[in-house]
Design a protein around this motif. Structure first.
Motif, PDB file in Angstrom:
ATOM      1  N   LEU A 197       0.859  -1.187   0.000  1.00 30.37           N
ATOM      2  CA  LEU A 197       0.000   0.000   0.000  1.00 30.37           C
ATOM      3  C   LEU A 197       0.892   1.232   0.000  1.00 30.37           C
ATOM      4  O   LEU A 197       2.021   1.183   0.511  1.00 30.37           O
ATOM      5  N   ARG A 198       0.360   2.322  -0.552  1.00 25.38           N
ATOM      6  CA  ARG A 198       1.063   3.594  -0.502  1.00 25.38           C
ATOM      7  C   ARG A 198       0.166   4.619   0.180  1.00 25.38           C
ATOM      8  O   ARG A 198      -0.911   4.932  -0.339  1.00 25.38           O
ATOM      9  N   LEU A 199       0.619   5.120   1.306  1.00 21.44           N
ATOM     10  CA  LEU A 199      -0.125   6.146   2.026  1.00 21.44           C
ATOM     11  C   LEU A 199       0.365   7.524   1.613  1.00 21.44           C
ATOM     12  O   LEU A 199       1.544   7.712   1.311  1.00 21.44           O
ATOM     13  N   SER A 200      -0.546   8.464   1.614  1.00 17.58           N
ATOM     14  CA  SER A 200      -0.212   9.857   1.333  1.00 17.58           C
ATOM     15  C   SER A 200      -0.720  10.730   2.474  1.00 17.58           C
ATOM     16  O   SER A 200      -1.732  10.420   3.097  1.00 17.58           O
TER      17      SER A 200
ATOM     18  N   TYR B 213       4.763  10.706   1.734  1.00 22.97           N
ATOM     19  CA  TYR B 213       4.277   9.389   1.340  1.00 22.97           C
ATOM     20  C   TYR B 213       4.900   8.304   2.220  1.00 22.97           C
ATOM     21  O   TYR B 213       5.990   8.475   2.764  1.00 22.97           O
ATOM     22  N   LEU B 214       4.211   7.185   2.313  1.00 25.34           N
ATOM     23  CA  LEU B 214       4.758   6.005   2.963  1.00 25.34           C
ATOM     24  C   LEU B 214       4.448   4.805   2.078  1.00 25.34           C
ATOM     25  O   LEU B 214       3.293   4.384   1.981  1.00 25.34           O
ATOM     26  N   GLN B 215       5.467   4.303   1.407  1.00 27.13           N
ATOM     27  CA  GLN B 215       5.325   3.106   0.604  1.00 27.13           C
ATOM     28  C   GLN B 215       5.556   1.898   1.508  1.00 27.13           C
ATOM     29  O   GLN B 215       6.617   1.780   2.123  1.00 27.13           O
TER      30      GLN B 215
ATOM     31  N   THR C 233      -5.429   7.094   8.743  1.00 28.74           N
ATOM     32  CA  THR C 233      -6.055   6.230   7.744  1.00 28.74           C
ATOM     33  C   THR C 233      -5.820   4.790   8.179  1.00 28.74           C
ATOM     34  O   THR C 233      -4.741   4.434   8.639  1.00 28.74           O
ATOM     35  N   ARG C 234      -6.855   3.972   8.027  1.00 31.20           N
ATOM     36  CA  ARG C 234      -6.786   2.616   8.567  1.00 31.20           C
ATOM     37  C   ARG C 234      -6.187   1.656   7.556  1.00 31.20           C
ATOM     38  O   ARG C 234      -6.574   1.631   6.384  1.00 31.20           O
ATOM     39  N   VAL C 235      -5.255   0.848   8.041  1.00 27.86           N
ATOM     40  CA  VAL C 235      -4.640  -0.211   7.240  1.00 27.86           C
ATOM     41  C   VAL C 235      -4.935  -1.546   7.908  1.00 27.86           C
ATOM     42  O   VAL C 235      -4.657  -1.725   9.100  1.00 27.86           O
ATOM     43  N   THR C 236      -5.500  -2.458   7.147  1.00 28.18           N
ATOM     44  CA  THR C 236      -5.799  -3.789   7.656  1.00 28.18           C
ATOM     45  C   THR C 236      -5.132  -4.814   6.762  1.00 28.18           C
ATOM     46  O   THR C 236      -5.348  -4.809   5.539  1.00 28.18           O
TER      47      THR C 236
END
Length: 124
Positions: free
Chosen positions: A18-21, A80-82, A118-121
């Motif tokens: 996932l890539r978070l922004s 960003y977080l890749q 933001t939720r990551v599952t």
């Protein structure tokens, strides 16, 4: 009004990516280090990654080294977080943060601004 707004979370299978922004608005973030933190259910918030305002220096929690990469685009006021090779232990709400003093951002005492997260599952 200063805002940090995260996006990109979701549900992913173990081994996925996932890539978070995190988009910043309301002021210039020149001079601000930008970081990611996460909080898993029933656990305390923990540091994930940090990038200097020049983007020349980064730091990572041991648990994500080699799997996660933090970057920023100052022209877009976005960090960003890749996240690669995700596993169920990465399940959490991920929040971005901004502050001016490196070590104080990592321990959160120097965080001036927080996003809502933001939720990551990650499913096994």
């Amino acid at each position: 009004q200063v805002q940090l707004v995260e996006s990109g979370g979701g549900l992913v299978q173990a081994g996925g990516s996932l890539r978070l922004s995190c988009a910043a608005s309301g002021r210039s973030f020149s001079g601000y280090h930008m970081g990611w933190f996460r909080q898993a259910p029933g656990k305390e918030r923990e540091f994930v990654a940090l990038i200097s305002w020049t983007a020349l220096t980064t730091a990572y929690a041991d648990s994500v080294k080699g799997r996660f990469t933090i970057s920023r685009d100052n022209a877009k006021n976005t960090v960003y977080l890749q996240m690669n090779n995700l596993n169920p232990d990465d399940t959490a709400v991920y929040s971005c943060a901004a502050g001016r003093t490196w070590n104080l951002v990592i321990n959160t005492s120097g965080v001036d601004y927080w996003g809502k997260g933001t939720r990551v599952t990650v499913s096994s």
